[in-house]
Design an enzyme around this catalytic site. Structure first.
Site, PDB file in Angstrom:
ATOM      1  N   ARG A  71     -54.948  -4.762  22.779  1.00 14.69           N
ATOM      2  CA  ARG A  71     -55.550  -5.231  23.631  1.00 14.69           C
ATOM      3  C   ARG A  71     -57.239  -4.656  22.751  1.00 14.69           C
ATOM      4  O   ARG A  71     -57.222  -4.023  22.647  1.00 14.69           O
ATOM      5  CB  ARG A  71     -55.913  -5.257  25.160  1.00 14.69           C
ATOM      6  N   TYR A 212     -52.744 -11.035  18.784  1.00 15.32           N
ATOM      7  CA  TYR A 212     -51.690 -10.007  18.965  1.00 15.32           C
ATOM      8  C   TYR A 212     -52.198 -10.308  20.882  1.00 15.32           C
ATOM      9  O   TYR A 212     -52.657 -10.208  22.007  1.00 15.32           O
ATOM     10  CB  TYR A 212     -52.561  -8.312  18.885  1.00 15.32           C
ATOM     11  N   GLY A 213     -50.877 -10.117  21.189  1.00 14.65           N
ATOM     12  CA  GLY A 213     -50.495 -10.017  22.753  1.00 14.65           C
ATOM     13  C   GLY A 213     -51.554 -10.484  24.368  1.00 14.65           C
ATOM     14  O   GLY A 213     -51.972 -11.651  23.955  1.00 14.65           O
ATOM     15  N   LYS A 221     -53.473 -11.099  30.826  1.00 19.36           N
ATOM     16  CA  LYS A 221     -54.132 -10.230  31.149  1.00 19.36           C
ATOM     17  C   LYS A 221     -55.923 -11.563  31.664  1.00 19.36           C
ATOM     18  O   LYS A 221     -56.184 -11.056  32.293  1.00 19.36           O
ATOM     19  CB  LYS A 221     -54.804  -9.527  30.630  1.00 19.36           C
ATOM     20  N   HIS A 241     -52.991  -5.840  39.230  1.00 16.98           N
ATOM     21  CA  HIS A 241     -52.154  -5.444  38.407  1.00 16.98           C
ATOM     22  C   HIS A 241     -51.010  -4.106  39.015  1.00 16.98           C
ATOM     23  O   HIS A 241     -50.983  -2.936  38.574  1.00 16.98           O
ATOM     24  CB  HIS A 241     -52.396  -4.071  37.145  1.00 16.98           C
ATOM     25  N   SER A 263     -51.846   1.190  32.161  1.00 18.61           N
ATOM     26  CA  SER A 263     -51.263   0.468  31.301  1.00 18.61           C
ATOM     27  C   SER A 263     -50.285   2.163  30.853  1.00 18.61           C
ATOM     28  O   SER A 263     -50.705   2.920  30.765  1.00 18.61           O
ATOM     29  CB  SER A 263     -51.949  -0.158  29.830  1.00 18.61           C
ATOM     30  N   CYS A 265     -48.045   3.388  31.706  1.00 24.82           N
ATOM     31  CA  CYS A 265     -47.409   5.049  32.775  1.00 24.82           C
ATOM     32  C   CYS A 265     -46.156   4.761  33.702  1.00 24.82           C
ATOM     33  O   CYS A 265     -46.072   4.520  34.703  1.00 24.82           O
ATOM     34  CB  CYS A 265     -48.637   4.435  33.991  1.00 24.82           C
ATOM     35  N   LYS A 267     -44.511   0.953  34.538  1.00 25.73           N
ATOM     36  CA  LYS A 267     -44.501   0.116  35.785  1.00 25.73           C
ATOM     37  C   LYS A 267     -43.578  -0.215  35.295  1.00 25.73           C
ATOM     38  O   LYS A 267     -42.485  -0.750  36.089  1.00 25.73           O
ATOM     39  CB  LYS A 267     -45.645  -1.165  35.631  1.00 25.73           C
ATOM     40  N   THR A 268     -42.088  -0.817  34.152  1.00 20.43           N
ATOM     41  CA  THR A 268     -41.693  -1.414  33.892  1.00 20.43           C
ATOM     42  C   THR A 268     -40.208  -0.757  33.795  1.00 20.43           C
ATOM     43  O   THR A 268     -39.466  -1.491  34.421  1.00 20.43           O
ATOM     44  CB  THR A 268     -41.541  -1.773  32.462  1.00 20.43           C
ATOM     45  N   ASN A 269     -40.740   0.931  33.772  1.00 21.28           N
ATOM     46  CA  ASN A 269     -39.204   1.312  33.802  1.00 21.28           C
ATOM     47  C   ASN A 269     -39.152   2.036  35.746  1.00 21.28           C
ATOM     48  O   ASN A 269     -37.981   1.911  36.110  1.00 21.28           O
ATOM     49  CB  ASN A 269     -39.831   3.054  33.643  1.00 21.28           C
ATOM     50  N   ASP A 288     -45.447  -6.109  35.951  1.00 20.28           N
ATOM     51  CA  ASP A 288     -47.217  -5.811  35.698  1.00 20.28           C
ATOM     52  C   ASP A 288     -48.217  -6.283  36.486  1.00 20.28           C
ATOM     53  O   ASP A 288     -49.172  -6.159  36.680  1.00 20.28           O
ATOM     54  CB  ASP A 288     -47.065  -6.857  33.979  1.00 20.28           C
ATOM     55  N   ARG A 380     -44.186  -4.249  20.355  1.00 21.03           N
ATOM     56  CA  ARG A 380     -44.307  -4.517  21.817  1.00 21.03           C
ATOM     57  C   ARG A 380     -42.334  -5.275  21.588  1.00 21.03           C
ATOM     58  O   ARG A 380     -41.994  -6.072  21.581  1.00 21.03           O
ATOM     59  CB  ARG A 380     -44.618  -5.601  22.334  1.00 21.03           C
ATOM     60  N   ARG A 411     -51.258   9.888  35.792  1.00 23.49           N
ATOM     61  CA  ARG A 411     -50.755  10.958  35.247  1.00 23.49           C
ATOM     62  C   ARG A 411     -51.825  11.639  35.164  1.00 23.49           C
ATOM     63  O   ARG A 411     -52.589  12.098  34.890  1.00 23.49           O
ATOM     64  CB  ARG A 411     -51.021  10.516  33.699  1.00 23.49           C
ATOM     65  N   ASN A 508     -36.970   9.051  40.816  1.00 20.80           N
ATOM     66  CA  ASN A 508     -37.986   8.403  41.656  1.00 20.80           C
ATOM     67  C   ASN A 508     -37.261   7.938  42.784  1.00 20.80           C
ATOM     68  O   ASN A 508     -38.477   7.929  43.690  1.00 20.80           O
ATOM     69  CB  ASN A 508     -38.882   7.826  41.000  1.00 20.80           C
TER      70      ASN A 508
END
Ligand code: OXD
Ligand code: MN
Length: 597
Positions: A71, A212-213, A221, A241, A263, A265, A267-269, A288, A380, A411, A508
């Protein structure tokens, strides 16, 4: 479907005006069918844009041009009529001037190419929380990605023909072909010609020059956050978000949690996590973006407006995210800027396989031990959410799921504890507005400086963020006692020797358990100057090896001096919003100062 079969006059004339300007060789309306998708993939294999992978099945590798890999925030604009409505955190351009520039840039921009018209729904097509869009693009890569990330189909055109509103999205790679000119695998325009623009008042998105993306898949987004945040404020809902997860305790009781992290950090995990504590279950609703509206019972109900995951590949492995790896392994995925193995598979840094040889993302030979990264750091995967082994059965429920807790985080190596419960909604909004990550030594500003990313929305809020904070306060007023509880989490704390204090990943779940039990009123906490922290005994640490008492004291303690030291940075951050900034958040800062003594 033919253009002439579209009935909605506004849609017809809008499409015609772009056809006249861009002069594509051909116009194709996308129907979301497997047949059309397969044809486009085969066509891209023939043209050299795609490589068909041997594994996983029905999957493709695409390598972008080396300068078009992420992006581009510095080329992203909010084109509201008044600059102050875009606010201090967005780049702004006057809408009339921007459109005049586009009249030049888009003139003939699709010559030699096909214009694809993509009717898509953000969210299940029948959900009262969903919204529709039409994206025009001259990129087949965009079409096949949009078919994974959104719900593409002619039924969206029927809805629009019947009077439903739609967001107008226009995209061109900005690389017309002269007669006889050969195409390249990844056409795009130079950086100074790229524009990702949003016209909030007219609900339009116009993107030029990048394939891209988030620059090109305009449902994500651009629509689901920047335009939707404006719609949400005007219509009294929320576009955030945030991932959405379903948490089930050993008694089978369910709560839904939505979490905002900047972004990259994790989120998907978190959304697909495998809990380490026995009897607890995490299932995924989204990874997301979350759209939330009030239900008839006064609670906030969330949908995931997307239909796929567009995740960062490097770092994804059976250790960090086994359920994501299993999702990808089912195939039907597109990999962009990853490396390719000698047997036609895909690879990236931290992947579970350990190949001797590869071809890297810029087509160079790569051998084990090579110091160059084989995949681009922002490589990606695009993969269907429905394939995720832990997707919750209700993930497409048109009513959405009721949210019990919001999590914020960034973080932070220092100061910020593992988990902190807001004292009330207003204090929670203060925590969201002060979300920050530490900058690395490489970034301008340097070590120890904080990069504020309020609500993880800094690059994604389509209007003045001062007004956005007010909107959050108003949502709290409306929700009253039904409002979700707010927590701030930090998985990234280190000790003075630089050792991570918290193991993260599936562990977590211990923090999620405490959050769940706080929502139920069954877990204890200690009230502190910064919020409610878990008492050591309230956090389930059973079976967690290597956790010393000192580590725990740091993770669950209040570093008063550290907090006092960041106050000037918070003040400077708040000052940026001038008179649009809500007085309530100044009050919250004063109250925290007073509590810190
Ligand atoms: C994303 C991002 O791609 O936040 O999701 O950048
Ligand atoms: Mn994101």
């Amino acid at each position: 479907m033919l253009l002439s079969e579209i009935k909605n006059a506004e849609l017809k004339s809008w499409l015609q005006s772009w056809i006249d300007l861009c002069t594509p060789d051909d116009v194709v309306i996308c129907d979301g069918s497997k047949k059309q998708n397969d044809e486009l993939c085969n066509q891209m294999v023939k043209s050299g844009t795609f490589i068909k992978l041997n594994k996983p099945e029905n999957s493709f590798l695409c390598r972008s041009e080396v300068s078009d890999v992420a992006r581009v925030e510095e080329r992203t604009y909010i084109c509201s009529k008044k600059q102050e409505d875009a606010g201090p955190t967005n780049h702004w351009k006057d809408p009339a001037e921007m459109k005049a520039e586009f009249n030049v840039l888009f003139k003939g921009s699709m010559k030699g190419r096909t214009m694809y018209v993509i009717p898509f729904s953000m969210g299940p097509i029948e959900s009262p929380i969903s919204k529709y869009g039409i994206e025009i693009t001259d990129s087949a890569y965009v079409v096949v990605n949009m078919c994974i990330m959104t719900r593409v189909g002619l039924s969206v055109i029927s809805k629009i023909d019947a009077g439903a509103a739609f967001v107008k999205c226009v995209h061109s790679v900005g690389a017309p072909l002269a007669d006889g000119q050969a195409d390249v695998p990844w056409p795009c325009a130079p950086m100074d010609k790229k524009y990702i623009t949003h016209f909030p008042e007219t609900r339009e998105i116009i993107s030029f020059g990048s394939g891209y993306g988030g620059n090109a898949l305009l449902g994500k987004k651009c629509f689901a956050l920047r335009i939707a945040s404006v719609q949400a404020r005007e219509e009294g809902w929320m576009a955030e978000h945030m991932l959405i997860l379903k948490l089930t305790n050993p008694k089978g009781i369910v709560k839904y949690v939505a979490a905002a992290f900047p972004s990259a950090c994790g989120k998907t995990n978190l959304a697909m996590m495998e809990p380490t504590i026995p009897g607890w279950k995490v299932e995924t609703i989204g990874d997301d973006i979350s759209w939330m509206k009030f239900g008839e019972d006064g609670r906030l109900y969330a949908i995931n407006p997307e239909a796929g995951f567009f995740g960062v590949a490097p770092g994804t492995s059976m250790k960090s995210n086994p359920n994501c790896m299993r999702t990808i392994a089912k195939g039907n995925s597109i990999f962009t800027n990853t490396a390719i193995t000698m047997d036609g598979g895909t690879w990236w840094e931290d992947h579970d396989e350990d190949p001797e040889e590869l071809v890297d993302w810029i087509r160079r030979p790569w051998k084990k031990g090579c110091t160059r990264k084989a995949a681009h750091p922002n490589a990606r995967f695009t993969t269907p959410a429905a394939q995720c082994p832990v997707i919750a059965p209700e993930w497409e429920d048109p009513r959405g799921v009721p949210i019990s807790a919001f999590l914020f985080g960034g973080r932070r190596k220092t100061v910020v504890p593992l988990v902190n419960e807001a004292l009330d909604w207003k204090h929670g909004v203060f925590l969201g507005a002060t979300m920050a990550s530490e900058m690395t030594a490489a970034a301008a500003g340097g070590l120890g400086q904080l990069r504020f990313d309020p609500f993880a929305m800094l690059p994604f809020c389509g209007y003045n963020m001062g007004d956005y904070f007010k909107h959050w306060l108003e949502i709290g007023e409306k929700a009253g006692s039904k409002a979700p509880k707010i927590f701030y989490v930090n998985w990234f704390r280190k000790n003075d020797a630089g050792k991570w204090l918290w193991p993260g990943y599936g562990e977590n779940s211990r923090v999620l358990k405490w959050i769940f039990e706080r929502c139920d009123g069954t877990a204890s906490c200690k009230a502190t100057a910064i919020g409610n922290l878990p008492e050591e005994k309230a956090l389930d640490l059973d079976g967690l090896k290597d956790m010393t008492h000192d580590d725990l004291a740091l993770l669950l303690g209040v570093d008063k001096e550290g907090w006092k030291a960041v106050i000037p940075q918070i003040e400077a951050h708040f000052a940026k919003f001038g008179d649009r900034f809500p007085a309530e958040l100044h009050k919250q800062l004063d109250a925290m100062k007073a509590r810190l003594g």
